[in-house]
Design a protein around this motif. Structure first.
Motif, short mmCIF file in Angstrom:
data_model
loop_
_atom_site.label_atom_id
_atom_site.label_comp_id
_atom_site.label_asym_id
_atom_site.label_seq_id
_atom_site.Cartn_x
_atom_site.Cartn_y
_atom_site.Cartn_z
N LEU A 66 0.86 -1.18 0.00
CA LEU A 66 0.00 0.00 0.00
C LEU A 66 0.89 1.23 0.00
N TYR A 67 0.56 2.19 -0.83
CA TYR A 67 1.29 3.46 -0.90
C TYR A 67 0.26 4.47 -1.35
N ALA A 68 -0.44 5.08 -0.38
CA ALA A 68 -1.64 5.85 -0.69
C ALA A 68 -1.57 7.24 -0.08
N GLU A 127 1.55 3.87 4.11
CA GLU A 127 2.30 2.84 3.39
C GLU A 127 2.23 1.52 4.16
N LYS A 128 2.23 0.44 3.41
CA LYS A 128 2.32 -0.90 4.00
C LYS A 128 3.34 -1.67 3.19
N TRP A 129 4.35 -2.19 3.89
CA TRP A 129 5.43 -2.94 3.26
C TRP A 129 5.41 -4.37 3.73
N ARG A 130 5.75 -5.28 2.84
CA ARG A 130 5.73 -6.71 3.14
C ARG A 130 6.52 -7.03 4.40
N ASP A 131 7.67 -6.38 4.54
CA ASP A 131 8.54 -6.61 5.69
C ASP A 131 9.56 -5.48 5.78
N GLN A 132 10.39 -5.51 6.78
CA GLN A 132 11.38 -4.46 6.98
C GLN A 132 12.37 -4.38 5.83
N ALA A 133 12.72 -5.53 5.26
CA ALA A 133 13.66 -5.54 4.14
C ALA A 133 13.08 -4.77 2.95
N ALA A 134 11.78 -4.91 2.69
CA ALA A 134 11.15 -4.18 1.59
C ALA A 134 11.16 -2.68 1.87
N LEU A 135 10.87 -2.29 3.10
CA LEU A 135 10.92 -0.87 3.46
C LEU A 135 12.34 -0.33 3.34
#
Length: 103
Positions: free
Chosen positions: A39-41, A53-61
Motif C-alpha cells: 500500500l502506498y496511498a 504505506e504498508k510494506w511486506r517486511d522491513q527488508a522491503a521498506l
C-alpha cells in the motif's frame, strides 16, 4: 511481518500543488516497482498530506528507503514544506476481524 509507515508532509500553501505533483509521481514509480509495497496511498487535509504505506517486511521498506523513487521525491519536496516530513514506522497489532483489524 508487515511494516506500516505514516509520512506526514505540511506543504507551504503556495507550494501545495507542487508537493502533490511530486507525491503523485512517486506513487506511480513505487506502484510500478515489484518491491514488497502492499500500500502506498496519499491522503490529505487542508494543511497536510499523509502517505499511508504498508510494506511486506522491513527488508522491503529498507529497499524503498534506499531507492530512486524516494530520492527523487525528497528532491521534489526540497524547499516546499513548512517543516521536515514526519515519518512514523509502525508494527501492526491486529485485533478484531481480519478484514477490519489491520491495515
Amino acid at each position: 511481518m508487515s511494516v506500516i509507515v505514516v509520512a506526514t508532509s505540511r506543504p507551504k500553501p503556495e507550494k501545495r500543488a507542487e508537493v502533490i505533483a511530486a507525491l503523485e509521481a512517486a506513487i506511480v514509480r513505487v506502484h510500478a516497482e515489484d518491491d514488497g509495497c502492499e500500500l502506498y496511498a496519499l491522503n490529505e487535509t487542508s494543511d497536510r498530506l499523509v502517505m499511508i504505506e504498508k510494506w511486506r517486511d522491513q527488508a522491503a521498506l529498507d529497499a524503498h528507503s534506499r531507492g530512486a523513487a524516494l530520492a527523487e521525491l525528497q528532491g521534489g519536496l526540497n524547499g516546499r514544506l513548512t517543516e521536515p516530513t514526519e515519518v512514523v514506522v509502525l508494527t501492526p497489532h491486529p485485533a478484531g476481524t481480519a478484514r477490519q483489524g489491520a491495515v
